[in-house]
Design a protein around this motif. Sequence first.
Motif, short mmCIF file in Angstrom:
data_model
loop_
_atom_site.label_atom_id
_atom_site.label_comp_id
_atom_site.label_asym_id
_atom_site.label_seq_id
_atom_site.Cartn_x
_atom_site.Cartn_y
_atom_site.Cartn_z
N LYS A 199 0.83 -1.20 0.00
CA LYS A 199 0.00 0.00 0.00
C LYS A 199 0.87 1.25 0.00
N ALA A 200 0.46 2.25 -0.77
CA ALA A 200 1.23 3.49 -0.88
C ALA A 200 0.32 4.69 -0.68
N TYR A 201 0.92 5.79 -0.23
CA TYR A 201 0.18 7.02 0.03
C TYR A 201 0.95 8.19 -0.56
N ALA A 202 0.26 9.04 -1.33
CA ALA A 202 0.88 10.25 -1.86
C ALA A 202 0.86 11.32 -0.78
N LEU A 203 2.04 11.68 -0.26
CA LEU A 203 2.13 12.72 0.76
C LEU A 203 1.96 14.10 0.15
N ASN A 204 2.45 14.25 -1.08
CA ASN A 204 2.29 15.48 -1.84
C ASN A 204 2.58 15.14 -3.31
N ALA A 205 2.69 16.17 -4.15
CA ALA A 205 2.85 15.92 -5.58
C ALA A 205 4.21 15.34 -5.95
N SER A 206 5.15 15.28 -4.99
CA SER A 206 6.49 14.78 -5.30
C SER A 206 6.95 13.64 -4.40
N THR A 207 6.10 13.21 -3.45
CA THR A 207 6.53 12.18 -2.49
C THR A 207 5.43 11.17 -2.23
N VAL A 208 5.80 9.90 -2.31
CA VAL A 208 4.90 8.79 -1.98
C VAL A 208 5.56 7.97 -0.88
N ALA A 209 4.79 7.58 0.12
CA ALA A 209 5.29 6.76 1.22
C ALA A 209 4.74 5.34 1.10
N CYS A 210 5.59 4.35 1.33
CA CYS A 210 5.16 2.96 1.35
C CYS A 210 6.17 2.15 2.14
N LYS A 211 5.94 0.86 2.28
CA LYS A 211 6.84 0.01 3.04
C LYS A 211 7.44 -1.05 2.12
N ALA A 212 8.77 -1.15 2.16
CA ALA A 212 9.45 -2.20 1.41
C ALA A 212 9.32 -3.51 2.18
N PRO A 213 8.85 -4.58 1.53
CA PRO A 213 8.73 -5.85 2.23
C PRO A 213 10.09 -6.46 2.50
N PRO A 214 10.21 -7.36 3.48
CA PRO A 214 11.49 -8.04 3.70
C PRO A 214 11.84 -8.90 2.49
#
Length: 299
Positions: free
Chosen positions: A164-179
């Motif tokens: 799952k990913a989230y756009a924090l703003n127009a230039s940054t997306v946050a997500c989690k890298a799986p192991p």
Amino acid sequence: WHAKQGLAHGRDGMGQVVSLHPASGPTRGGTVVTVTIAGGLLPPSDLLWCVFGGARSRATRIDTQRCTCLSPAFAAGSVAVEVSAHSLEASATIARAGPASFRYHAEEAVSHTTPTLIDSRQGGPIHVYGTFTEENDKRRCRFDVEAPPAVHKLPERFVSRTTKAYALNASTVACKAPPLSAFDVEDASVVRARVYVLENGVDPSRSSATLWYARAPRALTVHPSSGPRSGGSSVRITTDWNETEWAAARAAGALEDAVCDFGGTLVPASYASRDILECTAPSLEPKRALHTVEVSSAA
């Protein structure tokens, strides 16, 4: 269905498009869209078309209520979607546009991630930088890992996982890298992953960023092993990193992200050599000890 004047006609009335999945895609087109209708029946695939804002695309019937088609290239914006039947002699609308519309978005691009190296045993949160559209609840990050030959069990060159990913703003997306274990390549020392952002959960961004997987170093020895509670002691730590892991971190530019973790308090660290890490002890309560050493983002 029966033939009349060369065109198949449904026995029921005209239907309506009630859902599109996914409901968005890039302006380049090519998104595989599942269209669901209600109140009508779909004809055989050889007569079936989807119509995106007036642009037709061949459709394949799944059953009498669902079909799939590729979105044609289109300018950014929302368009109505209909389903129609066409033959050499005539054409007819099978399902008129409903409340669902298909949203074309500008091409998204990825430039880099922070951190650039992640602990292969645990994975962890990352920020992906680039150019992105507005946030939606379908967005995901995709990690394509090239499996080493010894553990490569699939005909494809890459093994992919999404989170799952989230756009924090127009230039940054946050997500989690799986192991790394999620890719079945846990016995590899250093592995490179390509990171894409999927705006609609399906179509990847035009470009990708490189993320390195390597085992985070652990402290073997600490000198000195104690110091004043006010902090300020220069601490030298011997780690268990091998040459391959250290070289990968250096190539990824991750050495400058090194930190020492003093019982949950992170302080910047620097590498004197492959297995020697140096940092300054922070001010802590008595009897607190050094627990782990990591190469990661201090965030």
